[in-house]
Write an enzyme that holds these catalytic residues in place. Structure first.
Site, PDB file in Angstrom:
ATOM      1  N   SER A 284       0.886  -1.211  -0.025  1.00  0.00           N
ATOM      2  CA  SER A 284       0.178   0.037   0.030  1.00  0.00           C
ATOM      3  C   SER A 284       0.724   1.178  -0.060  1.00  0.00           C
ATOM      4  O   SER A 284       1.787   1.427  -1.084  1.00  0.00           O
ATOM      5  CB  SER A 284      -0.967   0.104   1.166  1.00  0.00           C
ATOM      6  OG  SER A 284      -1.966   0.797   1.170  1.00  0.00           O
ATOM      7  N   HIS A 418      -7.139  -6.298   1.117  1.00  0.00           N
ATOM      8  CA  HIS A 418      -5.723  -5.542   1.073  1.00  0.00           C
ATOM      9  C   HIS A 418      -4.677  -5.895   1.706  1.00  0.00           C
ATOM     10  O   HIS A 418      -4.735  -5.988   3.003  1.00  0.00           O
ATOM     11  CB  HIS A 418      -6.225  -3.867   1.089  1.00  0.00           C
ATOM     12  CG  HIS A 418      -5.354  -2.896   0.937  1.00  0.00           C
ATOM     13  ND1 HIS A 418      -4.579  -3.002  -0.459  1.00  0.00           N
ATOM     14  CD2 HIS A 418      -4.875  -1.923   1.344  1.00  0.00           C
ATOM     15  CE1 HIS A 418      -3.714  -2.053  -0.320  1.00  0.00           C
ATOM     16  NE2 HIS A 418      -4.013  -1.279   0.767  1.00  0.00           N
TER      17      HIS A 418
END
EC number: 3.1.1.117
Length: 472
Positions: A284, A418
């Site tokens: 990320s 994620h």
């Protein structure tokens, strides 16, 4: 009887309540999210960005996060060394190669051609492209990353070990100021190879599985440059050394910190790390940082950004196009209001991306011919899945031109949270580890997508208007 009926009713309700809560690592909020907004016990819903909140291990607190710890002094240990002139980390510019930090008057709605110099003349050889990379490096710093300082005046390092954990204590001095930090290294069991253990520098510990026989250094990059929100500008160890007004973005500061870690390892043989076999990774926001570090630090052999999304292995122009097609993706205009990953100068260009004489396919081109493999998650639209696929295709032309197409890999799948690692990608990841860190002769031709772009369309001819040369 009433009590029994009540308990039966409660037993029927509780499973539904539990099921309505997001599981650990699951999504719990964000723009457009309609699922569960509370987390199971032992986790807390944490806002990662406006598009995504995730259930992370821990408990909720109303207190602000503690400030980063103060620099720690280096303690004596089994080995220490000082360098008055440590090796240069980030590549500099050659006096024979004309570079500029901006190109006034530039405008291109498509992705800029990586195979032409700033003056429009063609790149015709590998030597030419080395100069072109210096131009790209200067442009990225000039428009979005901020100035990367050169080597500091001194780096002092020492190494100590307790069991399978080592501590690399580092002090950096420049312009009369000093900072110290001490990352830990998880060391494999057994006897190290003759040249030392290969190493993964993992931003905030990383999220990928690391094979046996490879050491892992946990890099607390948020101590080097804070990234809470826009109020983090100029805060962290890097800015203690160079001042809160330094133009370097947080990601540039993180890359600088990676370079100092490698300086320290080169000067500390007792750590038994092979500094020719170093990888960097993060997920990320930290995936964006890992890519920036791999681009700016030529001693990194393998760069592994995971789900870096906008500002990482996607292109600004393509993310805007994806947004213009009605998809909720992070764009340049949004990301500069969210955090300090880019320099304040980038704010001047986010509303007119055509003036950028580069895009992030050229950031990835700075890694070539070294190895780069990135992984994306099509389940999260805000990561700009179409933009990622288009951008890595544009970057791939550079690796192909240099004759090292199999040094560049990409895989894009869904079906997982994620930053949660899907087992289906492990063979591709291990292939790159085996080849570029463990020196095995394996196939690294990995370049695939599931084509799940949420209805967004990628038309290569609309964005890539150059032919790939063969550079010799």
């Amino acid at each position: 009887m009433k009590s029994a009926a009540y308990l039966a009713a409660l037993a029927a309700v509780l499973p539904a309540y539990v099921n309505a809560q997001a599981q650990e690592w699951g999504q719990c909020g964000g723009i457009g999210w309609t699922g569960a907004t509370t987390c199971v016990s032992g986790t807390v819903c944490t806002v990662l960005n406006p598009y995504y909140s995730q259930c992370l291990p821990g408990t909720a607190t109303t207190a602000p996060p503690p400030p980063p710890p103060p620099p720690t002094s280096v303690s004596s240990s089994s080995s220490s060394s000082t360098s008055s002139a440590p090796p240069s980390g980030p590549s500099g510019t050659s006096p024979t190669c004309s570079v500029a930090s901006t190109i006034p008057g530039f405008s291109n709605a498509a992705l800029p051609n990586p195979f032409v110099f700033n003056d429009g003349s063609p790149v015709q050889s590998k030597a030419d492209f080395t100069c072109r990379q210096q131009q790209i490096l200067a442009l990225i710093q000039g428009y979005e990353a901020g100035a990367l300082p050169g080597p500091p005046q001194s780096v002092t390092a020492s190494f100590s070990k307790s069991g399978s954990t080592g501590t690399l204590s580092i002090t950096v001095t420049d312009n009369g100021k000093s900072i110290s930090f001490a990352p830990t290294i998880s060391i494999p069991s057994g006897t190290p190879p003759a040249n030392g253990w290969p190493l993964v520098i993992a931003f905030e510990g990383g999220s990928i599985p690391i094979p046996a026989g490879i050491a892992k250094l946990t890099y607390s990059n948020s101590d080097m440059a804070q990234q809470t929100d826009t109020s983090s500008r100029g805060k962290g160890l890097f800015y203690n050394l160079y001042g809160s007004g330094a133009t370097a973005s947080a990601m540039t500061a993180w890359a600088w910190g990676v370079s100092r870690i490698i300086d320290a390892l080169e000067k500390t043989p007792s750590a038994q790390i092979n500094t020719q076999r170093i990888a960097v990774t993060g997920c990320s926001r930290d995936g964006k940082g890992a890519l920036m570090a791999g681009a700016l630090e030529p001693r990194i052999a393998l760069t592994i950004p995971q789900e870096s999304g906008s500002g990482g292995d996607t292109c600004w122009r393509l993310s805007k196009a994806e947004s213009d097609q009605g998809h909720q993706v992070q764009t340049a205009t949004e990301i500069v209001t969210e955090n300090v990953w880019f320099s304040t100068n980038f704010n001047n260009y986010v509303n007119n991306l055509n003036v950028l004489p580069y895009d992030h396919h050229m950031l990835m081109a700075l890694v070539a011919p070294r190895a780069l493999v990135s992984f994306e998650n099509t389940d999260y639209t805000w990561l700009s899945p179409m933009s990622a696929w288009g951008c890595v295709n544009a970057a791939h032309t550079v690796f192909s031109a240099l004759g090292v197409a199999d040094h560049h890999g990409f895989a894009q799948v869904g079906g997982h949270a994620h930053c949660a690692w899907p087992d289906s990608l492990t063979p591709s990841l291990n292939a790159f580890f085996n080849r570029f860190l463990l020196d095995q002769n394996v196939d690294t031709n990995v370049f695939t997508t599931n084509n799940q772009f949420g209805g967004a369309t990628w038309t290569q001819s609309s964005w890539i208007n150059w032919s790939t040369p063969t550079l010799s």
